[in-house]
Design an enzyme around this catalytic site. Structure first.
Site, PDB file in Angstrom:
ATOM      1  N   HIS A 163       0.806  -1.227   0.000  1.00 47.16           N
ATOM      2  CA  HIS A 163       0.000   0.000   0.000  1.00 47.16           C
ATOM      3  C   HIS A 163       0.831   1.266   0.000  1.00 47.16           C
ATOM      4  O   HIS A 163       0.316   2.338   0.317  1.00 47.16           O
ATOM      5  CB  HIS A 163      -0.902   0.050   1.238  1.00 47.16           C
ATOM      6  CG  HIS A 163      -1.958  -0.989   1.264  1.00 47.16           C
ATOM      7  ND1 HIS A 163      -3.228  -0.774   0.797  1.00 47.16           N
ATOM      8  CD2 HIS A 163      -1.936  -2.265   1.694  1.00 47.16           C
ATOM      9  CE1 HIS A 163      -3.956  -1.867   0.949  1.00 47.16           C
ATOM     10  NE2 HIS A 163      -3.186  -2.787   1.497  1.00 47.16           N
ATOM     11  N   LYS A 194      -8.067  13.791   4.853  1.00 47.45           N
ATOM     12  CA  LYS A 194      -7.182  12.634   4.785  1.00 47.45           C
ATOM     13  C   LYS A 194      -6.187  12.757   5.928  1.00 47.45           C
ATOM     14  O   LYS A 194      -6.139  13.796   6.587  1.00 47.45           O
ATOM     15  CB  LYS A 194      -6.442  12.581   3.444  1.00 47.45           C
ATOM     16  CG  LYS A 194      -5.813  13.927   3.033  1.00 47.45           C
ATOM     17  CD  LYS A 194      -5.246  13.894   1.628  1.00 47.45           C
ATOM     18  CE  LYS A 194      -6.275  14.046   0.528  1.00 47.45           C
ATOM     19  NZ  LYS A 194      -6.508  12.845  -0.238  1.00 47.45           N
ATOM     20  N   ARG A 195      -5.384  11.722   6.172  1.00 48.76           N
ATOM     21  CA  ARG A 195      -4.362  11.870   7.195  1.00 48.76           C
ATOM     22  C   ARG A 195      -3.433  13.040   6.855  1.00 48.76           C
ATOM     23  O   ARG A 195      -3.236  13.373   5.691  1.00 48.76           O
ATOM     24  CB  ARG A 195      -3.543  10.571   7.318  1.00 48.76           C
ATOM     25  CG  ARG A 195      -4.250   9.478   8.083  1.00 48.76           C
ATOM     26  CD  ARG A 195      -4.531   9.864   9.521  1.00 48.76           C
ATOM     27  NE  ARG A 195      -3.335   9.824  10.339  1.00 48.76           N
ATOM     28  CZ  ARG A 195      -3.060   8.900  11.250  1.00 48.76           C
ATOM     29  NH1 ARG A 195      -3.933   7.935  11.515  1.00 48.76           N
ATOM     30  NH2 ARG A 195      -1.945   8.917  11.952  1.00 48.76           N
ATOM     31  N   LYS A 247       1.128  14.325   1.222  1.00 50.40           N
ATOM     32  CA  LYS A 247      -0.231  14.639   0.750  1.00 50.40           C
ATOM     33  C   LYS A 247      -0.393  16.139   0.481  1.00 50.40           C
ATOM     34  O   LYS A 247      -1.317  16.554  -0.183  1.00 50.40           O
ATOM     35  CB  LYS A 247      -1.266  14.150   1.766  1.00 50.40           C
ATOM     36  CG  LYS A 247      -1.292  12.612   1.907  1.00 50.40           C
ATOM     37  CD  LYS A 247      -2.303  12.158   2.944  1.00 50.40           C
ATOM     38  CE  LYS A 247      -2.226  10.675   3.269  1.00 50.40           C
ATOM     39  NZ  LYS A 247      -2.962   9.831   2.318  1.00 50.40           N
ATOM     40  N   THR A 269      -8.451   6.550  -1.692  1.00 49.89           N
ATOM     41  CA  THR A 269      -9.805   6.014  -1.864  1.00 49.89           C
ATOM     42  C   THR A 269     -10.822   7.113  -1.586  1.00 49.89           C
ATOM     43  O   THR A 269     -11.930   7.076  -2.117  1.00 49.89           O
ATOM     44  CB  THR A 269     -10.061   4.821  -0.914  1.00 49.89           C
ATOM     45  OG1 THR A 269      -9.555   5.167   0.381  1.00 49.89           O
ATOM     46  CG2 THR A 269      -9.378   3.569  -1.410  1.00 49.89           C
ATOM     47  N   LYS A 277     -14.507   8.300  -3.439  1.00 48.70           N
ATOM     48  CA  LYS A 277     -15.764   8.608  -2.743  1.00 48.70           C
ATOM     49  C   LYS A 277     -16.294   9.976  -3.182  1.00 48.70           C
ATOM     50  O   LYS A 277     -17.497  10.154  -3.375  1.00 48.70           O
ATOM     51  CB  LYS A 277     -15.550   8.585  -1.222  1.00 48.70           C
ATOM     52  CG  LYS A 277     -15.233   7.188  -0.690  1.00 48.70           C
ATOM     53  CD  LYS A 277     -14.663   7.208   0.722  1.00 48.70           C
ATOM     54  CE  LYS A 277     -13.951   5.892   1.021  1.00 48.70           C
ATOM     55  NZ  LYS A 277     -13.028   5.978   2.163  1.00 48.70           N
TER      56      LYS A 277
HETATM   57  C1  F58 Z   1      -2.934   3.827   2.256  1.00 49.58           C
HETATM   58  N1  F58 Z   1      -1.975   3.413   3.240  1.00 49.58           N
HETATM   59  C2  F58 Z   1      -2.288   4.557   1.108  1.00 49.58           C
HETATM   60  N2  F58 Z   1      -1.334   3.010   5.394  1.00 49.58           N
HETATM   61  O1  F58 Z   1      -1.561   5.671   1.594  1.00 49.58           O
HETATM   62  C3  F58 Z   1      -3.393   5.020   0.166  1.00 49.58           C
HETATM   63  O2  F58 Z   1      -2.835   5.622  -0.963  1.00 49.58           O
HETATM   64  C4  F58 Z   1      -4.222   3.818  -0.244  1.00 49.58           C
HETATM   65  O3  F58 Z   1      -5.340   4.232  -0.967  1.00 49.58           O
HETATM   66  C5  F58 Z   1      -4.697   3.042   0.966  1.00 49.58           C
HETATM   67  O4  F58 Z   1      -3.607   2.680   1.771  1.00 49.58           O
HETATM   68  C6  F58 Z   1      -5.428   1.780   0.584  1.00 49.58           C
HETATM   69  O5  F58 Z   1      -4.688   1.038  -0.316  1.00 49.58           O
HETATM   70  C7  F58 Z   1      -2.297   3.453   4.541  1.00 49.58           C
HETATM   71  O6  F58 Z   1      -3.390   3.832   4.918  1.00 49.58           O
HETATM   72  C8  F58 Z   1      -1.433   3.021   6.734  1.00 49.58           C
HETATM   73  O7  F58 Z   1      -2.310   3.608   7.315  1.00 49.58           O
HETATM   74  C9  F58 Z   1      -0.376   2.254   7.478  1.00 49.58           C
HETATM   75  C10 F58 Z   1      -0.823   1.897   8.860  1.00 49.58           C
HETATM   76  C11 F58 Z   1       0.256   1.173   9.626  1.00 49.58           C
HETATM   77  C12 F58 Z   1       1.572   1.903   9.648  1.00 49.58           C
HETATM   78  C13 F58 Z   1       2.009   2.321   8.287  1.00 49.58           C
HETATM   79  C14 F58 Z   1       0.913   3.040   7.495  1.00 49.58           C
END
Ligand code: F58
Length: 854
Positions: free
Chosen positions: A398, A589-590, A595, A699, A703
């Protein structure tokens, strides 16, 4: 672990102290005479009277209160219990059918599930909305009030966790057997508050008022071992045997959650594990007479599932995190092998019954765990075990950020899981032999590809282990999958090109269109019927309506209604007033530098600066409200400074009378799924402005498009596919492409030159440094401005000019409401591809090689 736990429990766990594993029977699920048993949707128990009776029975007998004296929470719990009853029979029947058919199951292994509220989804999936509304009204209760009582289970950080929730929804709706496996964190993602504009984290006590959606099954608990050492011996057939002698253990207690398919009678389980002290652990200390220590030990065990790590994008190398990872996968594998397969099942055939999908590297320790079980417990030799293991796993990556790839130090791994480390070394030895055979003499390549890295300390590269083990490796959008092959794992894709594939992410249309946007859903249903809810490509049929004035008016009315709903919510929730008639420009978003929330903020500051300096008359501004929603990882200083700056800019801009009615900045705290469901349907403009090549997919972008917002975005992640599908004229593209970013990086990027060379950038940054947002304190946001002008790792300044130009195109288009609405309709009509149902079909075909049961 507690200081002396090692010494008190440093011994093998005697067999008779391990919990007995009972094999569940799978006879008829529910008494066929039970009033709720398997009633087809819409039949008598699905009646208002039946519902009221069931609801009151729940309230009286489970909550122990009379209606007249019941609190909102008791009513909510009783309602949840009532809906649960409806789903229960279907759940048990699903399980019976799946076992009877010996169907292949998807085991989704994910450390995170960002579920969002459950009640609305359960009502929708069981077609009970209207009945519940009417039934509750008869009792003098408002359904919306009860919905709002629910605290969402925030068992995830962001996109990755929400994706898992969308995927299990789609699998249930498509009648695919799936068990979601994860961790029942006692505290989910922190609750964000702002104090003087700074983020302050509060614990998320989501279980405090009761959790009516879960079913604990302590009787199916699983023991998980840690620590100790391994012993080699030779068995009766002269074969070398390894025994792991662990030093401590915990118990994993499963909590089942229902994952209902949409109106199809299927209910899949989501099984989340909670850690408890085992008797063996306890008793040894109790017997030693140390009561306080025994209690401490118990707390220690329970710590494993206590809290979700609130990190995003950078993993934390914490021992507890590795404990969490092993804990949940060990429980899950044990659970599947012992409870889901029939007695005597030949594990050589395991791949015909399960495919474990590794949601990022967090569950990758499952690979050596399955090898260990097969070899040490079931007598497989290495080759047999590897063949089965390889077939049973697939891996989704991811990220592209190098710092986000997990590496566990061999020191820690060896201490916590000595047998697993041995197996990892074994996997690596055999793998490197294969590399050397394929590329003779290429030692540099072998070094690059080794699962074990030596720098900065000896460690296990979990993404490499996953890639070596998995049958398939996928990225989450086309661009991401290509970069994964070409830049992150190029040596692996050279060795095994056929192993790499793409599955573009998707979102569930049930939660994110039907449920979150009921007005637009009605407008769509009036035009094309309701088939789109489970077949989202049917939204295509809306294309012809993009020229229909009545439809456009109804579409606009739905958007306006969503804005009014949001206005009410933000007023009550945050004390924020949204002005009427503004372009609603949303970035949620985070918070992460890649970003580029700072790019959006610089745009706002630049507009303000132009008004202050007289370059722009307020009357020439398109009335606009910019909404931010973002949590920062608690340890991520820069992200927290950026949050502080956004809040300070909001305070100043919103208080300046010259911008009254023209520009407003809103930053509601604690952005979560519940807020997203209200914000996204109201948005006009969706900000997807990461540096190209950084956002794996996104994602949220899907939405927004699905709910009729237009995107301003870079050519990054799934934006690329969104733009291709909705069409260039209906998407505001800006910024460098990924190859341009790479080229600029290679030439050497100098943000200082952009600061010096672009008057608008300089003026905006200087305005921040002037202290206007910080009560005259010129240094308050130095960390942010210095970072932008000196490092700017994510090249915000390089894309600024192009971004501002794209915003001008946005304003021009927005001035023509008819043209804007037409584009919005086309965004909806052409977003069918981004259904997570489609993602699941792609996984089924390309990766899992299984089908719906139907
Ligand atoms: C996200 N990753 C990607 N990681 O940033 C985003 O582009 C993508 O759409 C999404 O995954 C789904 O595929 C993400 O959310 C985390 O939150 C991890 C959590 C654990 C630690 C490292 C980051």
């Amino acid at each position: 672990m507690p200081d002396n736990a090692q010494q008190t429990t440093d011994r093998a766990i005697p067999a008779d102290e391990s919990p007995t594993v009972t094999r569940a029977g799978y006879g008829p699920a529910f008494s066929p005479t039970h009033p709720l048993a398997l009633a087809p949707v819409g039949s008598p128990p699905h009646s208002v009277d039946g519902f009221v009776a069931a609801f009151l029975a729940e309230l009286n007998t489970k909550q122990g209160v009379a209606l007249s004296h019941s609190s909102t929470n008791a009513q909510y719990l009783a309602l949840a219990g009532t809906v649960r009853q409806y789903l229960m029979a279907r759940w048990l029947e699903t399980s019976r059918k799946t076992h009877e058919a010996k169907a292949k199951t998807v085991g989704y292994l994910s450390a995170e599930y960002l579920l969002g509220r459950q009640l609305g989804n359960a009502l929708m999936a069981s077609d009970l909305n209207e009945i519940a509304e009417k039934g509750l009204a008869q009792c003098g209760i408002d359904l919306t009030t009860l919905r709002n009582q629910e605290v969402e289970p925030g068992l995830g950080n962001g996109g990755l966790g929400r994706l898992a929730a969308c995927f299990i929804d789609s699998l249930a709706t498509m009648d695919v057997p799936c068990i979601g496996y994860g961790i029942r964190y006692e505290y989910g993602i922190f609750r964000q508050t702002f104090v003087d504009g700074r983020q302050v984290e509060q614990p998320d006590t989501w279980l405090a008022l009761g959790s009516p959606w879960e079913f604990p099954h302590p009787d199916e608990s699983v023991q998980v071992n840690f620590g100790g050492y391994t012993e080699k011996s030779v068995d009766a057939d002269g074969r070398e045997k390894t025994t792991w002698v662990p030093s401590w253990n915990v118990l994993g207690v499963p909590y089942n959650y229902m994952v209902p398919g949409y109106l199809n009678g299927r209910v899949n389980p989501l099984r989340l594990w909670s850690a408890q002290a085992t008797k063996a652990f306890d008793l040894s200390i109790f017997n030693a007479g140390d009561y306080a220590e025994a209690v401490r030990a118990q707390t220690f065990a329970e710590n494993i599932s206590k809290v979700l790590y609130p990190e995003d994008s950078t993993p934390q190398g914490k021992e507890l995190r590795l404990q969490q990872q092993y804990f949940f996968v060990a429980c899950s594998l044990r659970d599947f092998l012992d409870h889901e397969l029939e007695e005597g099942f030949d594990l050589h055939d395991l791949p015909s019954r399960i495919i474990f999908q590794l949601n990022d590297t967090h569950p990758v320790i499952a690979v050596p765990e399955l090898m260990r079980i097969l070899m040490d417990e079931r007598g497989f030799d290495w080759e047999e075990a590897w063949e089965v293991t390889h077939q049973c796993f697939a891996y989704t990556c991811h990220t592209l950020l190098p710092e986000a790839l997990e590496v566990w130090s061999t020191d820690l791994l060896g201490r916590l899981l000595p047998r697993h480390l041995e197996i990892i070394y074994g996997i690596n030895d055999r793998f490197l032999a294969e590399v050397r055979e394929a590329f003779p003499g290429d030692e540099l390549r072998a070094g690059r590809m080794s699962i074990i890295t030596e720098y900065p300390e000896r460690g296990v590269r979990m993404a490499y282990l996953a890639t070596v083990a998995a049958t398939k490796v996928n990225g989450v959008a086309e661009l991401h999958s290509q970069l994964l092959r070409d830049k992150v794992l190029p040596d692996f894709s050279a060795l095994w090109p056929e192993r790499f594939t793409n599955v573009t992410n998707g979102v569930t249309p049930r939660r994110f269109l039907k449920m979150a946007n009921p007005k637009l859903s009605d407008v769509i249903c009036d035009a094309i019927g309701s088939g789109w809810v489970t077949d989202l490509e049917r939204l295509k049929e809306l294309e012809t309506y993009a020229l229909d004035d009545d439809f456009l008016a109804a579409f606009r009315e739905a958007k306006d209604w969503n804005k009014r709903r949001l206005t009410t919510l933000l007023r009550n929730r945050d004390g924020i007033d949204l002005p009427d008639g503004h372009l609603l420009d949303v970035m949620v978003k985070r918070l992460h530098e890649y970003k580029r929330q700072t790019l959006k903020l610089l745009h706002v500051v630049s507009l303000y600066e132009q008004v202050l300096s007289g370059k722009l008359a307020p009357a020439d501004l398109t009335p606009r409200t910019v909404v931010f929603g973002a949590k920062a990882a608690p340890g991520y200083r820069m992200a927290k400074d950026i949050i502080h700056l956004i809040n300070r800019v909001a305070r100043t801009v919103n208080a300046d009378p010259c911008l009254e009615g023209r520009l407003k900045v809103a930053f509601p705290a604690n952005y979560n799924v519940t807020l997203a469901e209200k914000l996204i349907p109201a948005a006009d403009l969706s900000e997807q402005i990461s540096l190209a090549g950084m956002e794996a997919s996104g994602t949220g972008n899907m939405k927004f498009a699905l709910n009729g917002a237009l995107t301003i975005g870079t050519d990054d992640g799934a934006n690329v596919e969104i733009r291709r599908l909705v069409g260039d004229e209906h998407f505001f593209l800006f910024g460098m492409s990924e190859p341009e970013v790479a080229a600029l990086g290679a030439r050497g990027y100098d943000p200082g030159a952009y600061y010096q060379g672009n008057a608008a950038i300089r003026a905006a940054i200087d305005l921040i440094n002037s202290g206007i947002f910080s009560d005259g304190d010129r240094g308050m946001f130095e960390s942010v401005t210095m970072s932008l002008t000196h490092h700017d790792r994510f090249m915000a300044l390089a894309d600024f000019e192009s971004y501002v130009a794209a915003q001008a195109r946005v304003e021009e288009r927005y001035a023509d409401q008819e043209s804007w609405t037409r584009s919005a309709v086309l965004n909806v009509a052409r977003s069918g591809y981004f259904s997570s149902d489609r993602s699941m079909r792609d996984y089924l075909r390309r990766i899992w090689h299984t089908q719906p049961m139907l």
